[in-house]
Design an enzyme around this catalytic site. Structure first.
Site, short mmCIF file in Angstrom:
data_model
loop_
_atom_site.label_atom_id
_atom_site.label_comp_id
_atom_site.label_asym_id
_atom_site.label_seq_id
_atom_site.Cartn_x
_atom_site.Cartn_y
_atom_site.Cartn_z
N ARG A 60 -49.04 24.05 29.06
CA ARG A 60 -49.41 24.92 28.07
C ARG A 60 -50.10 26.11 28.49
O ARG A 60 -50.84 25.91 29.79
CB ARG A 60 -49.99 23.94 26.98
CG ARG A 60 -51.18 23.46 27.43
CD ARG A 60 -51.95 22.54 26.32
NE ARG A 60 -53.28 21.95 26.91
CZ ARG A 60 -53.56 20.70 26.90
NH1 ARG A 60 -52.92 19.99 26.06
NH2 ARG A 60 -54.64 20.32 27.29
N ASN A 118 -2.40 -10.93 -15.62
CA ASN A 118 -2.18 -10.97 -14.22
C ASN A 118 -3.02 -10.54 -13.33
O ASN A 118 -3.10 -9.12 -13.76
CB ASN A 118 -0.47 -10.68 -14.24
CG ASN A 118 -0.09 -10.71 -12.77
OD1 ASN A 118 -0.76 -11.58 -11.78
ND2 ASN A 118 0.80 -9.84 -12.30
N ALA A 149 0.81 -1.32 -0.16
CA ALA A 149 0.16 0.02 -0.07
C ALA A 149 0.92 1.14 -0.01
O ALA A 149 0.50 2.20 0.50
CB ALA A 149 -0.83 -0.05 1.31
N TYR A 163 -38.61 13.58 17.09
CA TYR A 163 -36.97 13.45 17.46
C TYR A 163 -36.86 13.08 19.06
O TYR A 163 -37.23 13.76 19.64
CB TYR A 163 -36.47 14.84 17.30
CG TYR A 163 -35.03 14.84 17.74
CD1 TYR A 163 -34.04 13.72 16.88
CD2 TYR A 163 -34.35 15.48 18.90
CE1 TYR A 163 -32.89 13.88 17.53
CE2 TYR A 163 -33.41 15.26 19.29
CZ TYR A 163 -32.25 14.48 18.54
OH TYR A 163 -31.07 14.25 18.88
N ARG A 195 -30.28 6.89 13.88
CA ARG A 195 -28.87 7.64 14.01
C ARG A 195 -27.98 6.51 15.00
O ARG A 195 -28.53 5.91 15.80
CB ARG A 195 -28.84 8.77 14.50
CG ARG A 195 -29.19 9.60 13.13
CD ARG A 195 -29.47 11.14 13.53
NE ARG A 195 -28.15 11.58 14.30
CZ ARG A 195 -27.94 12.80 14.68
NH1 ARG A 195 -29.19 13.46 15.08
NH2 ARG A 195 -26.88 13.21 15.37
N LYS A 243 -31.93 9.04 17.90
CA LYS A 243 -30.22 9.21 18.33
C LYS A 243 -29.95 8.84 19.59
O LYS A 243 -30.57 9.39 20.49
CB LYS A 243 -30.03 10.55 17.68
CG LYS A 243 -28.27 10.64 17.96
CD LYS A 243 -27.66 12.04 18.44
CE LYS A 243 -28.02 12.00 19.82
NZ LYS A 243 -27.08 13.13 20.46
N ARG A 264 -4.22 9.41 -8.63
CA ARG A 264 -5.42 9.65 -9.79
C ARG A 264 -6.61 9.72 -8.78
O ARG A 264 -7.81 10.02 -9.45
CB ARG A 264 -5.44 8.47 -10.52
CG ARG A 264 -4.26 8.70 -11.84
CD ARG A 264 -4.37 7.75 -12.76
NE ARG A 264 -3.78 6.63 -12.53
CZ ARG A 264 -4.14 5.33 -13.19
NH1 ARG A 264 -5.20 5.40 -14.04
NH2 ARG A 264 -3.66 4.31 -12.73
#
Ligand code: UD1
Ligand code: MG
Length: 456
Positions: free
Chosen positions: A426, A173, A12, A352, A319, A337, A18
């Site tokens: 509320r 090869n 490596a 959520y 998540r 999450k 490229r």
């Protein structure tokens, strides 16, 4: 595997120019796993207890990834890039231990399979000193050609050095090869650099072995197995081959996929029995889906555990740290999450839930938000078993909702709620009889030219 010791040397040291990227080539990913991890894990699965990785200078990040995947890996530096044989010799120290089998692998050739490596090793066990992988690409330009004679494989000629007649050979090869450990150092030491590139070619191991009276063979494989990656386009092609393999393996293990070509998996995605995946689902790394679960269309799942019989989506997002228990329902436009959703709990629409525990059987109404972040730190929301969270509630963390508690719709909850209690957080609703009618009449009057009306 076959009782013979095995050392894999992974090359490596290439620049990967490229790829046009700051990230070293072998740290790019397919199936959410680095190319290097693919190669190293395949090497280990094929029985290589010894691992050597040859890196270029300034490749500390690559060394770190090698050690993460294979803590036993010995890391070698090739300071000058003088060819593949030179690169292998950088790991001379590892070769000196004389393992029975030496596998030379390329860090940028991640689709090589365990079975293919086993066949290479099998050839060594059968007495070959060198075993190479041969394949027949659609276009052989650029590849080394396999030159055979009556006794077997005689030489490999690199494209640049090949004659017109040799270039007409379609059998090429694949690059990686296996060397008998007892001869490897002797073979490599005899390889010179008198060729078009002035490089020490590993491919010359074949002709050298033959000169030494040893045997070389070619093992045939598919083009996909030896597909090398030099560009982002080739990275995408390799991803596509890998995805096909992962989908095929999942279906082989009993997963139902309605439109497999639209499902994206990670190399480490784990499925139980009778799992169904609807179209257009993406699995990031670290996902386990247990028996009988259904992942509905357009869901994105990452770092999550989906329990038995759970239903996720359509359009759900799990998540990292989402832990769903048995028979949990997570519906459309719900994001979870770092939260444990215990058995039978439901969040069916638009919510959520982050940094939280939702107790067994709790019901999370549409529009519920755990306000877990105060702009500085993250805080936990703990929702007890059987609690009912009315729609459009904001749970301002840190906060605890007791077992069986009931939160009225539209509440902003800032203080802990005891078990079995009702919490209404509320403003009070007020009624003004006839107000709307008076407003309408005032508007009509003002339109007809009367003095501007005041609001009723
Ligand atoms: C190589 C083979 C060629 C084969 C082809 C298949 C040789 C001489 N040629 O050519 O016959 O058809 O693979 O794809 O082996 N590397 C180093 N240090 C070096 C040179 C190379 O670490 O000094 C590493 C590269 O990073 C890469 C691997 O060795 O991972 C192969 O090198 P590369 O330049 O890609 O060889 P090819 O020209 O593709
Ligand atoms: Mg190459």
């Amino acid at each position: 595997m076959n009782g013979r010791s095995c050392l894999a040397i992974v090359l490596a040291a290439g620049e990967g120019t490229r790829m046009r990227s700051r990230t070293p080539k072998v740290l790019h990913t397919i199936g959410n796993r680095t190319l290097l991890e693919h190669v190293l894990s395949t090497a280990m699965a094929a029985g290589s207890a010894g691992i050597a990785v040859v890196l270029g200078p300034d490749h500390d990040a690559v060394a770190k990834e090698a050690r993460r995947v294979a803590p036993q890996a010995a890391i070698f530096k090739q300071t000058e890039r003088l060819g593949t044989a030179h690169a292998v010799l950088s790991a001379r120290e590892a070769l000196a231990a004389k393992p029975a089998d030496v596998l030379v692998m390329f860090g940028d050739t991640p689709l090589i399979q365990v079975d293919t490596l086993a066949r290479l090793r099998g050839a060594l066990a059968d007495g070959a000193a060198v075993a190479v992988l041969g394949f027949t690409p659609a276009d052989p330009t650029g590849y080394g050609r396999l030159i055979t004679d009556a006794t077997g494989l005689a030489a490999i000629r690199e494209h640049k050095d090949a004659s017109e007649a040799e270039r007409a050979i379609g059998f090429c090869n694949g690059g990686l090869m296996a060397l008998a450990g007892e001869h490897a150092l002797a073979i490599l030491a005899r390889i010179g650099n008198s060729n078009a590139n002035r490089e020490y070619y590993l491919t010359d191991a074949v002709a050298v072995a033959r000169d030494m009276g040893l045997n070389a063979v070619a093992i045939e494989t598919s083009e996909d197995d030896v597909r090398g990656i030099n560009t982002k386009a080739q990275l995408a092609e390799a991803e596509s081959v890998l995805q096909q393999r992962l989908r095929a393996a999942a279906m082989e293990a009993g997963v139902t996929m309605v439109a497999p070509e639209t499902v994206f998996l990670s190399s480490d995605t784990k499925f139980g029995k009778d799992v169904t995946i609807e179209p257009n689902v993406v699995f990031g790394p670290g996902v386990t889906v247990e028996d009988g679960a259904v992942i509905r269309a357009f869901s994105h799942v990452e770092g999550a555990h989906v329990g038995k019989g759970a239903r996720v989506g359509p359009f759900a997002r799990l998540r990292p740290g989402a832990q769903l228990g048995t028979d949990v329902h997570i519906g459309n436009f719900v994001e979870i999450k770092a939260a444990t959703i215990e058995d039978g709990a439901k969040a069916n629409h638009l919510a959520y839930i982050g940094d939280a525990r939702v107790g067994a059987g709790a019901n999370i109404g549409a529009g519920t938000i755990t306000c877990n972040y105060d702009g500085y730190g993250k805080h936990k929301t703990d929702i007890g078993a059987g609690a009912f969270i009315g729609t459009n509630s904001s749970l301002v963390a840190p906060v605890k909702i007791g077992d069986g508690a009931y939160i009225g719709s539209g509440s902003v909850i800032t203080k802990d709620v005891p078990a079995e209690a009702l919490a209404l957080g509320r403003g009070q609703q007020t009624i003004k009889e006839g107000w709307a009618k008076r407003l309408r009449e005032a508007r009509i009057l003002s339109k007809n030219g009367s003095p501007a009306a005041k609001k009723p």
